[in-house]
Design a protein around this motif. Structure first.
Motif, PDB file in Angstrom:
ATOM      1  N   CYS A  39      -8.372  -5.277   3.067  1.00 19.48           N
ATOM      2  CA  CYS A  39      -8.019  -6.357   2.127  1.00 19.48           C
ATOM      3  C   CYS A  39      -6.678  -6.101   1.444  1.00 19.48           C
ATOM      4  O   CYS A  39      -6.138  -6.997   0.809  1.00 19.48           O
ATOM      5  N   ASP A  41      -6.248  -4.125  -1.098  1.00 16.58           N
ATOM      6  CA  ASP A  41      -6.424  -3.698  -2.489  1.00 16.58           C
ATOM      7  C   ASP A  41      -6.088  -2.221  -2.642  1.00 16.58           C
ATOM      8  O   ASP A  41      -6.275  -1.431  -1.714  1.00 16.58           O
ATOM      9  N   CYS A  64     -11.804  -5.642  -5.848  1.00 20.92           N
ATOM     10  CA  CYS A  64     -12.995  -6.443  -6.110  1.00 20.92           C
ATOM     11  C   CYS A  64     -13.932  -5.720  -7.081  1.00 20.92           C
ATOM     12  O   CYS A  64     -13.709  -4.550  -7.440  1.00 20.92           O
TER      13      CYS A  64
END
Ligand code: FES
Length: 143
Positions: A39, A41, A64
């Motif tokens: 992702c 992140d 997240c």
């Protein structure tokens, strides 16, 4: 959703919304970055050591709810632990979220993340901070 699942969800959301130990440490002994390739992140982990003992742990970054809550609970848990004890906690955490083993009691609130073992795409979220911890310990030991 069972009462237990609801409690787990609440624990995760509380840590994600108000992460503990969020922010850089001044003059850390070691600082490492990590990212979740699926992702993008990122996390940056900061540790202060006194000899072999982690006296402070902090993190920055974004991700997240699962990655942030995992980092929040991990940085709470490893404070006051030796490097070997921190690695042992990492092993137990990964046994829970990667292998689906029951949570070890030492993991405390982190047992709220045990459901991740059934969500394969989220395993990388839960282990993001822990992989950074492993790398930080490797860096300290090879310095
Ligand atoms: Fe990026 Fe979870 S979705 S760390």
């Amino acid at each position: 959703m069972s009462l237990l699942e609801e409690l787990y969800r609440e624990t995760i959301m509380q840590h994600a919304q108000k992460p503990h130990n969020f922010g850089p440490l001044e003059n850390p002994t070691v600082r490492v970055g990590g990212n979740n390739p699926s992702c993008g992140d990122q996390i940056e982990l900061f540790l202060k050591l006194d000899g072999n003992v982690i006296t402070e742990a902090g993190f920055t970054g974004h991700g997240c709810a699962i990655s942030q809550s995992s980092a929040s609970m991990m940085t709470d848990l490893i404070r006051g632990k030796t490097l070997d004890e921190a690695l042992e906690l990492e092993r137990k955490f990964k046994a829970m979220v990667v292998e689906g083993q029951p949570p070890a009691p030492e993991l405390g609130d982190l047992s709220a993340l045990q459901g991740v073992a059934k969500l394969h795409a989220r395993v990388k979220c839960a282990t993001l901070a822990w992989n950074a911890l492993e790398q930080a310990i490797e860096e300290v030991r090879s310095a």
